[in-house]
Scaffold this active site. Structure first.
Site, short mmCIF file in Angstrom:
data_model
loop_
_atom_site.label_atom_id
_atom_site.label_comp_id
_atom_site.label_asym_id
_atom_site.label_seq_id
_atom_site.Cartn_x
_atom_site.Cartn_y
_atom_site.Cartn_z
N ASN A 1 -11.29 -3.13 -7.76
CA ASN A 1 -10.69 -3.36 -6.17
C ASN A 1 -9.61 -2.23 -5.39
OD1 ASN A 1 -9.43 -4.48 -3.97
ND2 ASN A 1 -8.14 -5.87 -5.12
N LYS B 1 -7.99 -1.72 -2.84
CA LYS B 1 -7.08 -1.65 -2.54
C LYS B 1 -6.58 -0.73 -1.17
CE LYS B 1 -5.56 -5.32 -5.70
NZ LYS B 1 -4.19 -5.57 -6.86
N HIS C 1 -8.85 -12.35 -1.52
CA HIS C 1 -8.03 -11.82 -1.93
C HIS C 1 -6.80 -12.27 -2.23
CE1 HIS C 1 -5.43 -8.97 -4.18
NE2 HIS C 1 -6.62 -8.81 -4.96
N GLU D 1 -3.91 -11.55 -2.16
CA GLU D 1 -3.20 -10.50 -0.89
C GLU D 1 -3.32 -10.92 0.39
OE1 GLU D 1 -4.02 -6.77 -2.93
OE2 GLU D 1 -2.51 -7.74 -4.26
N GLU E 1 -7.98 -15.56 -10.40
CA GLU E 1 -6.97 -14.48 -10.10
C GLU E 1 -5.04 -14.69 -9.68
OE1 GLU E 1 -8.40 -9.67 -9.33
OE2 GLU E 1 -8.18 -11.02 -7.66
N GLY F 1 -1.26 -6.73 -10.39
CA GLY F 1 0.22 -5.85 -10.45
C GLY F 1 1.23 -5.73 -10.47
N SER G 1 -3.46 -7.72 -13.94
CA SER G 1 -3.36 -6.45 -14.71
C SER G 1 -4.41 -5.96 -16.19
CB SER G 1 -1.67 -7.42 -16.19
OG SER G 1 -0.86 -6.74 -14.40
P1 PGA Z 1 -3.98 -5.50 -10.73
O1 PGA Z 1 -5.26 -5.68 -9.40
O2 PGA Z 1 -5.23 -5.23 -12.10
O3 PGA Z 1 -3.48 -3.89 -10.30
O4 PGA Z 1 -2.90 -6.92 -11.46
C1 PGA Z 1 -6.13 -6.70 -9.85
C2 PGA Z 1 -6.55 -7.66 -8.27
O5 PGA Z 1 -5.82 -7.55 -7.40
O6 PGA Z 1 -8.01 -7.52 -8.18
#
Ligand code: PGA
Length: 253
Positions: free
Chosen positions: A12, A14, A98, A100, A170, A176, A216
């Site tokens: 992803n 983003k 997601h 976010e 997630e 992140g 992560s």
């Molecule tokens: P990350 O993000 O691997 O940077 O923690 C995962 C995600 O939000 O899909």
């Protein structure tokens, strides 16, 4: 991993990567994963790089995903993108709900559900994201939140449609942050999700459901996560932005 379920590793991106940068990343990545046959590889560029990446991965073992879509077919929805537009660019998957999107753009279980249904109606495979915040986890609300998101997101989906859905667990506190859920913590929630899907559908559908872990994930922790029986893949943010690290993830042993 489970012998019956094909692993699915998705990146992803983003809001990262111009079309120019995407082209460079994809050109380096393609040869690094070309030999992979026993798992699905998915790239989720931003809308503006979909066309470029689509052209580059044509005929390879990599599938294309968008990061969002709108639930209407077309019309006066300024700034939105339809399923048909994504299909026309060669998308096979779409990430929906997601954290976010939920946190910063007001998405709810209801909008997630509308998007999941629209994706399936049009022939895109949804990767539906669920996950609790740290506050929810610490308040003992983990099960309630996951059950609510799973039930709400999948509302009114037929059994046949459900067979096409991928769920990504997630935990918001792991995204992140460099703070991964331990393989046991992740597996526990994956099992809970599977149980919920079994109660909503059937044992057969729950057995076939692929559940990715996200938060992560790196080349260093992917193998321990994937060793767990209910973890069928990874949805990767940060570590998907470099061809070497995403390739290492895809090639986990
Ligand atoms: P990350 O993000 O691997 O940077 O923690 C995962 C995600 O939000 O899909």
């Amino acid at each position: 991993m489970h012998p019956k379920r094909r692993p699915i590793i998705a990146g992803n991106w983003k809001m990262n990567m111009t079309a120019t940068q995407a082209k460079e990343l994809a050109s380096k990545l393609i040869p690094l994963v070309a030999a992979v046959k026993d798992r699905d590889i998915v790239l989720g560029p931003p809308y503006t790089a979909l066309q470029t990446v689509s052209e580059m991965i044509k005929g390879t073992n990599i599938g294309l995903s968008a990061q969002n879509l709108h639930w209407e077919d077309k019309g006066a929805f300024t700034g939105e993108i339809s399923a048909e537009m994504l299909l026309d660019l060669g998308c096979k998957y779409v990430i929906i709900g997601h954290s976010e999107r939920r946190q910063f753009f007001g998405e709810t279980d209801e909008t997630v559900n509308k998007k999941v249904k629209q994706a399936l109606k049009k022939g895109l495979l949804p990767i539906m994201c669920v996950g609790e915040t740290l506050t929810e986890r610490e308040a003992g609300k983990l099960n309630d939140v996951i059950n609510r998101q799973v039930t709400g997101g999948l509302k009114d989906l037929s059994a046949d449609d459900m067979k096409k859905v991928v769920i990504a667990y997630e935990p918001v506190w792991a995204i992140g942050t460099g703070k991964t859920a331990t393989p046991d913590q992740a597996n526990e929630v994956h099992a809970l999700i599977r149980q919920k899907v079994q109660s909503l559908y059937s044992a057969e559908i729950a057995e076939g459901l692929r559940i990715q872990y996200g938060g992560s994930v790196t080349p260093d922790n992917v193998s321990q996560l994937m060793a767990k029986p209910d973890i069928d893949g990874a949805l990767v943010g940060g570590a998907s932005l470099k061809p070497e690290s995403f390739a290492a993830l895809v090639n986990f042993k």
